[in-house]
Design a protein around this motif. Sequence first.
Motif, PDB file in Angstrom:
ATOM      1  N   THR A 236     -10.935  -2.960  -1.518  1.00 11.68           N
ATOM      2  CA  THR A 236      -9.664  -2.011  -1.665  1.00 11.68           C
ATOM      3  C   THR A 236      -8.923  -2.324  -0.476  1.00 11.68           C
ATOM      4  O   THR A 236      -9.362  -2.179   0.680  1.00 11.68           O
ATOM      5  CB  THR A 236      -9.918  -0.419  -1.946  1.00 11.68           C
ATOM      6  OG1 THR A 236     -10.757  -0.158  -0.925  1.00 11.68           O
ATOM      7  CG2 THR A 236     -11.063  -0.765  -3.309  1.00 11.68           C
TER       8      THR A 236
ATOM      9  N   GLY B  30      -6.143  -0.509   0.092  1.00 15.25           N
ATOM     10  CA  GLY B  30      -4.900   0.881   0.380  1.00 15.25           C
ATOM     11  C   GLY B  30      -3.819   0.351  -0.347  1.00 15.25           C
ATOM     12  O   GLY B  30      -3.796   0.080  -1.778  1.00 15.25           O
TER      13      GLY B  30
ATOM     14  N   GLN C 254      -0.337   0.574  -7.287  1.00 15.38           N
ATOM     15  CA  GLN C 254       0.945   1.387  -7.970  1.00 15.38           C
ATOM     16  C   GLN C 254       1.592   1.785  -6.909  1.00 15.38           C
ATOM     17  O   GLN C 254       1.172   2.423  -5.992  1.00 15.38           O
ATOM     18  CB  GLN C 254       0.327   2.323  -8.791  1.00 15.38           C
ATOM     19  CG  GLN C 254       1.095   2.718  -9.851  1.00 15.38           C
ATOM     20  CD  GLN C 254       1.103   1.726 -11.140  1.00 15.38           C
ATOM     21  OE1 GLN C 254       0.217   1.474 -11.645  1.00 15.38           O
ATOM     22  NE2 GLN C 254       2.270   1.315 -11.541  1.00 15.38           N
TER      23      GLN C 254
ATOM     24  N   GLY D  92     -10.267   6.045  -1.821  1.00 15.98           N
ATOM     25  CA  GLY D  92     -11.208   5.068  -2.375  1.00 15.98           C
ATOM     26  C   GLY D  92     -12.324   5.662  -3.293  1.00 15.98           C
ATOM     27  O   GLY D  92     -12.977   5.258  -4.309  1.00 15.98           O
TER      28      GLY D  92
ATOM     29  N   ASN E 169     -13.696  -0.938   1.571  1.00 16.64           N
ATOM     30  CA  ASN E 169     -12.365  -1.146   2.042  1.00 16.64           C
ATOM     31  C   ASN E 169     -12.090  -2.317   3.121  1.00 16.64           C
ATOM     32  O   ASN E 169     -13.350  -3.078   3.491  1.00 16.64           O
ATOM     33  CB  ASN E 169     -11.845   0.132   2.380  1.00 16.64           C
ATOM     34  CG  ASN E 169     -12.707   0.863   3.652  1.00 16.64           C
ATOM     35  OD1 ASN E 169     -13.260   0.056   4.291  1.00 16.64           O
ATOM     36  ND2 ASN E 169     -12.624   2.209   3.946  1.00 16.64           N
TER      37      ASN E 169
ATOM     38  N   GLY F 153      -3.385  -3.011  -2.617  1.00 19.91           N
ATOM     39  CA  GLY F 153      -4.164  -3.164  -3.920  1.00 19.91           C
ATOM     40  C   GLY F 153      -5.640  -3.518  -3.691  1.00 19.91           C
ATOM     41  O   GLY F 153      -6.343  -3.013  -2.970  1.00 19.91           O
TER      42      GLY F 153
ATOM     43  N   ALA G  93      -6.154   6.238  -8.595  1.00 20.78           N
ATOM     44  CA  ALA G  93      -6.148   6.288  -7.162  1.00 20.78           C
ATOM     45  C   ALA G  93      -4.702   6.643  -6.643  1.00 20.78           C
ATOM     46  O   ALA G  93      -4.530   7.334  -5.517  1.00 20.78           O
ATOM     47  CB  ALA G  93      -6.671   5.072  -6.283  1.00 20.78           C
TER      48      ALA G  93
HETATM   49  P1  ADP Z   1     -10.453   4.152   1.344  1.00 19.59           P
HETATM   50  O1  ADP Z   1      -9.841   5.526   0.908  1.00 19.59           O
HETATM   51  O2  ADP Z   1     -11.843   3.855   0.911  1.00 19.59           O
HETATM   52  O3  ADP Z   1     -10.020   3.504   2.711  1.00 19.59           O
HETATM   53  P2  ADP Z   1      -8.377   2.394   0.237  1.00 19.59           P
HETATM   54  O4  ADP Z   1      -7.270   3.089   1.398  1.00 19.59           O
HETATM   55  O5  ADP Z   1      -8.378   0.846   0.155  1.00 19.59           O
HETATM   56  O6  ADP Z   1      -9.672   2.966   0.235  1.00 19.59           O
HETATM   57  O7  ADP Z   1      -7.641   2.915  -1.241  1.00 19.59           O
HETATM   58  C1  ADP Z   1      -8.639   2.746  -2.528  1.00 19.59           C
HETATM   59  C2  ADP Z   1      -7.482   2.280  -3.282  1.00 19.59           C
HETATM   60  O8  ADP Z   1      -6.737   3.520  -3.590  1.00 19.59           O
HETATM   61  C3  ADP Z   1      -6.610   1.307  -3.114  1.00 19.59           C
HETATM   62  O9  ADP Z   1      -7.060   0.006  -3.707  1.00 19.59           O
HETATM   63  C4  ADP Z   1      -5.208   1.523  -3.680  1.00 19.59           C
HETATM   64  O10 ADP Z   1      -5.536   1.121  -5.276  1.00 19.59           O
HETATM   65  C5  ADP Z   1      -5.185   3.040  -3.901  1.00 19.59           C
HETATM   66  N1  ADP Z   1      -4.265   3.591  -2.940  1.00 19.59           N
HETATM   67  C6  ADP Z   1      -4.841   3.810  -1.539  1.00 19.59           C
HETATM   68  N2  ADP Z   1      -3.464   4.116  -0.753  1.00 19.59           N
HETATM   69  C7  ADP Z   1      -2.582   3.951  -1.680  1.00 19.59           C
HETATM   70  C8  ADP Z   1      -1.385   4.081  -1.218  1.00 19.59           C
HETATM   71  N3  ADP Z   1      -0.605   4.282  -0.259  1.00 19.59           N
HETATM   72  N4  ADP Z   1      -0.391   3.803  -2.467  1.00 19.59           N
HETATM   73  C9  ADP Z   1      -0.873   3.326  -3.677  1.00 19.59           C
HETATM   74  N5  ADP Z   1      -1.952   3.257  -3.819  1.00 19.59           N
HETATM   75  C10 ADP Z   1      -2.968   3.552  -2.902  1.00 19.59           C
END
Ligand code: ADP
Length: 309
Positions: A226, A228, A246, A257, A190, A231, A285
């Motif tokens: 990643t 959040g 999405q 994640g 992330n 994307g 996700a």
């Molecule tokens: P981590 O939980 O490890 O911090 P992320 O926050 O980057 O990882 O989330 C992983 C993936 O989950 C993102 O790349 C995205 O595809 C999806 N995701 C996370 N938060 C959101 C959100 N608010 N809306 C849509 N998809 C999300």
Amino acid sequence: MKPQAMRQGVVVFGSLNMDLVARVPRMPRPGETLTGESLLVNPGGKGANQAVACALQGARVQMVGRVGDDDFADQLRAALDSRRVDHTGVGSTPGQSTGVAMIMVDSSGQNCITVIPGANASVTVADADLLRTHLERSAMLLLQLEVPLDSVVRAAAVARQAGCTVLLNPAPAQLLPPELWRSIDILVVNESEASLLSGMPLVTRSNAGEAANLLRRSGPGDVLVTLGEQGVVWSSGAGTQHFVAQPVVAVDTTAAGDTFIGAFAALRAEGRGMAEAIRHAIRAAAICVTRVGAQASMPSRADVLRETF
Ligand code: ADP
């Protein structure tokens, strides 16, 4: 060595925790006592979460790790059973507590987490050596950093020798020894993990490609950052590509994640291409963040295919 096309399933070598999830109106300040709104007791741990997310997308998944000799251990095994994750490789460490994560989720869906490793800290290099026969017939090994680093390094090396693809999710973030870098095929980070490992002070959508390219120079052929709701950025020998998330209303981002990684691994293990696996994992996700909990919030394959957003 078995050719890639004949290999089946995913091995997860990592942590199992019981998550105690408190919903709070806002995060407490140091020294402050706040009244929370509710408590949920959910199976979690990055290893077990990724195993469940992967199995829910239809992969044959073997979990390897350690629990204590308490009631939480039985509950965690039962949870893996209910998702058809093989846990014959999950050992009990006598005299140890099962790992616990204390999670607070505020009204905006943000979370704060304290992990007490317990039996996860008793995973050894010898446990990693026992993986060899499984890895010779498996498509992918999933690793995180919630079990001791020397055991992760050994597991990656054993997988590499067995011709099994190694995916590392370096969470919680820490610097990696060179021998681990050399054993990684796919790195999934992330923003904060990307920042720590690349040395770039802040990694965002605008410079994630640059960070991923830097990380790829350390060894992994593919790096996914990643971001959040922004994307995912994928860097490979062929260049850098951004995939949009999405758009959904996030309720609880816990395990977003882990859901992404488990779903991505499941599709790769069945021979799907990188871009298809990333798109599917983004959908999985997105569903996860619209639900409360860790493993409880993860969608099945049917949920992902049915969802029209
Ligand atoms: P981590 O939980 O490890 O911090 P992320 O926050 O980057 O990882 O989330 C992983 C993936 O989950 C993102 O790349 C995205 O595809 C999806 N995701 C996370 N938060 C959101 C959100 N608010 N809306 C849509 N998809 C999300």
